[in-house]
Design a protein around this motif. Sequence first.
Motif, PDB file in Angstrom:
ATOM      1  N   LYS A 142     -12.276  45.158   3.518  1.00 39.42           N
ATOM      2  CA  LYS A 142     -11.228  45.929   4.170  1.00 39.42           C
ATOM      3  C   LYS A 142     -10.183  46.307   3.130  1.00 39.42           C
ATOM      4  N   GLY A 143      -9.264  47.191   3.484  1.00 30.87           N
ATOM      5  CA  GLY A 143      -8.318  47.739   2.520  1.00 30.87           C
ATOM      6  C   GLY A 143      -7.268  46.778   2.001  1.00 30.87           C
ATOM      7  N   LEU A 144      -6.898  45.793   2.794  1.00 28.17           N
ATOM      8  CA  LEU A 144      -5.807  44.891   2.426  1.00 28.17           C
ATOM      9  C   LEU A 144      -6.278  43.449   2.558  1.00 28.17           C
ATOM     10  N   ARG A 145      -5.963  42.640   1.560  1.00 30.30           N
ATOM     11  CA  ARG A 145      -6.295  41.211   1.612  1.00 30.30           C
ATOM     12  C   ARG A 145      -5.016  40.419   1.395  1.00 30.30           C
ATOM     13  N   LEU A 146      -4.787  39.456   2.273  1.00 30.90           N
ATOM     14  CA  LEU A 146      -3.652  38.560   2.142  1.00 30.90           C
ATOM     15  C   LEU A 146      -4.175  37.157   1.858  1.00 30.90           C
ATOM     16  N   TRP A 147      -3.613  36.519   0.864  1.00 33.54           N
ATOM     17  CA  TRP A 147      -3.929  35.136   0.521  1.00 33.54           C
ATOM     18  C   TRP A 147      -2.778  34.298   1.044  1.00 33.54           C
ATOM     19  N   TYR A 148      -3.016  33.521   2.095  1.00 35.13           N
ATOM     20  CA  TYR A 148      -1.981  32.673   2.674  1.00 35.13           C
ATOM     21  C   TYR A 148      -2.056  31.329   1.975  1.00 35.13           C
ATOM     22  N   MET A 149      -0.998  30.982   1.279  1.00 38.36           N
ATOM     23  CA  MET A 149      -0.989  29.842   0.366  1.00 38.36           C
ATOM     24  C   MET A 149      -0.015  28.769   0.823  1.00 38.36           C
ATOM     25  N   TYR A 150      -0.341  27.523   0.512  1.00 41.59           N
ATOM     26  CA  TYR A 150       0.610  26.427   0.597  1.00 41.59           C
ATOM     27  C   TYR A 150       0.728  25.886  -0.815  1.00 41.59           C
ATOM     28  N   GLU A 151       1.876  26.095  -1.425  1.00 44.65           N
ATOM     29  CA  GLU A 151       2.082  25.804  -2.835  1.00 44.65           C
ATOM     30  C   GLU A 151       0.997  26.514  -3.642  1.00 44.65           C
ATOM     31  N   ASN A 152       0.069  25.805  -4.277  1.00 46.11           N
ATOM     32  CA  ASN A 152      -0.980  26.507  -5.033  1.00 46.11           C
ATOM     33  C   ASN A 152      -2.348  26.395  -4.358  1.00 46.11           C
ATOM     34  N   THR A 153      -2.365  25.999  -3.089  1.00 44.36           N
ATOM     35  CA  THR A 153      -3.615  25.833  -2.343  1.00 44.36           C
ATOM     36  C   THR A 153      -3.860  27.031  -1.433  1.00 44.36           C
ATOM     37  N   CYS A 182       8.688  37.163   7.686  1.00 42.32           N
ATOM     38  CA  CYS A 182       9.792  38.025   7.260  1.00 42.32           C
ATOM     39  C   CYS A 182      11.040  37.656   8.049  1.00 42.32           C
ATOM     40  N   PHE A 183      12.159  38.190   7.598  1.00 46.66           N
ATOM     41  CA  PHE A 183      13.355  38.040   8.435  1.00 46.66           C
ATOM     42  C   PHE A 183      13.169  38.895   9.689  1.00 46.66           C
ATOM     43  N   PRO A 184      13.780  38.500  10.804  1.00 44.53           N
ATOM     44  CA  PRO A 184      13.544  39.219  12.060  1.00 44.53           C
ATOM     45  C   PRO A 184      14.083  40.652  12.020  1.00 44.53           C
ATOM     46  N   ARG A 185      13.394  41.532  12.702  1.00 46.56           N
ATOM     47  CA  ARG A 185      13.829  42.932  12.732  1.00 46.56           C
ATOM     48  C   ARG A 185      15.132  43.101  13.509  1.00 46.56           C
ATOM     49  N   MET A 191       5.850  45.625   3.333  1.00 47.11           N
ATOM     50  CA  MET A 191       6.741  45.959   2.219  1.00 47.11           C
ATOM     51  C   MET A 191       7.679  44.784   1.923  1.00 47.11           C
ATOM     52  N   ILE A 192       8.133  44.113   2.962  1.00 46.82           N
ATOM     53  CA  ILE A 192       9.010  42.954   2.781  1.00 46.82           C
ATOM     54  C   ILE A 192       8.238  41.827   2.089  1.00 46.82           C
ATOM     55  N   ILE A 193       7.003  41.596   2.530  1.00 49.15           N
ATOM     56  CA  ILE A 193       6.180  40.535   1.925  1.00 49.15           C
ATOM     57  C   ILE A 193       5.860  40.860   0.465  1.00 49.15           C
ATOM     58  N   GLU A 194       5.664  42.140   0.160  1.00 49.34           N
ATOM     59  CA  GLU A 194       5.437  42.524  -1.238  1.00 49.34           C
ATOM     60  C   GLU A 194       6.617  42.110  -2.119  1.00 49.34           C
ATOM     61  N   LYS A 195       7.820  42.187  -1.577  1.00 46.73           N
ATOM     62  CA  LYS A 195       9.019  41.844  -2.342  1.00 46.73           C
ATOM     63  C   LYS A 195       9.330  40.342  -2.321  1.00 46.73           C
ATOM     64  N   ARG A 200       7.968  34.339   1.583  1.00 52.37           N
ATOM     65  CA  ARG A 200       8.562  33.000   1.441  1.00 52.37           C
ATOM     66  C   ARG A 200       9.727  32.858   2.410  1.00 52.37           C
ATOM     67  N   MET A 201       9.775  31.699   3.035  1.00 50.85           N
ATOM     68  CA  MET A 201      10.847  31.394   3.966  1.00 50.85           C
ATOM     69  C   MET A 201      11.618  30.196   3.412  1.00 50.85           C
ATOM     70  N   ALA A 202      12.880  30.092   3.785  1.00 50.78           N
ATOM     71  CA  ALA A 202      13.695  28.962   3.323  1.00 50.78           C
ATOM     72  C   ALA A 202      13.078  27.655   3.790  1.00 50.78           C
ATOM     73  N   GLU A 203      13.077  26.681   2.898  1.00 46.72           N
ATOM     74  CA  GLU A 203      12.645  25.325   3.232  1.00 46.72           C
ATOM     75  C   GLU A 203      11.164  25.190   3.590  1.00 46.72           C
ATOM     76  N   ASP A 204      10.314  26.126   3.199  1.00 45.46           N
ATOM     77  CA  ASP A 204       8.877  25.898   3.399  1.00 45.46           C
ATOM     78  C   ASP A 204       8.122  26.310   2.155  1.00 45.46           C
ATOM     79  N   HIS A 205       6.939  25.808   2.005  1.00 51.45           N
ATOM     80  CA  HIS A 205       6.175  26.000   0.774  1.00 51.45           C
ATOM     81  C   HIS A 205       5.007  26.972   0.953  1.00 51.45           C
ATOM     82  N   PHE A 206       5.004  27.689   2.068  1.00 49.24           N
ATOM     83  CA  PHE A 206       3.971  28.691   2.309  1.00 49.24           C
ATOM     84  C   PHE A 206       4.417  30.011   1.704  1.00 49.24           C
ATOM     85  N   TRP A 207       3.446  30.799   1.257  1.00 50.98           N
ATOM     86  CA  TRP A 207       3.740  32.117   0.741  1.00 50.98           C
ATOM     87  C   TRP A 207       2.473  32.969   0.819  1.00 50.98           C
TER      88      TRP A 207
END
Length: 186
Positions: free
Chosen positions: A84-95, A142-145, A166-170, A174-181
């Motif tokens: 598919k056109g877009l792939r997202l890698w949902y990570m916890y720290e480096n996992t 992301c931050f809420p709309r 676009m927000i995730i690209e920037k 990442r959210m405050a106090e969590d290690h997911f990205w």
Amino acid sequence: MGKTGKNIEYVINEYITGEDIKKVRALLGMTQKEFASFVRSSNRTVENWESNNNTISGPIVPLVEILLRKPELAAKLMVPNKEKGLRLWYMYENTVCSVIDVNELERSVKVYNYIDNPLYRAFGVNMEPNYEDYEEFIESRCFPRTRDKIKLELKKLDIPFYDPIMIIEKTEGRMAEDHFWIKLER
């Protein structure tokens, strides 16, 4: 020493040979190059292991023994070709927790989970998310709309309008106090 203060021993050989490497590659159906990528070594190293009659020691020994006993583990870690056109890698720290393939035009989503704990997977227990689940997920990173003074936040990120991708690209989602990205791949 273990938690009890006793020495713990494991039933693992001290070394393996090039024949063991060939055997595990054949079992996994991998070329030397694929196996080198899998064990994070160079192709030249795998060639040397297999062509020399020397003993091989180190971290590769328990890995080969585990793979000989449980060859299905390698397949569980394989990342499928991006279809598919877009792939997202949902990570916890480096996992890597989940890989999400998205076709925005067809509004289709395919998720591959690489972790058993649903708390670490992008969609939790939902193994077949639909496009609406995906949209909800990316907005949650992301931050809420409806955020107060949202135009100022968008301006800080140099984004003309609210768009979760676009927000995730920037921000990498990442959210405050969590290690997911999230890492994006187009």
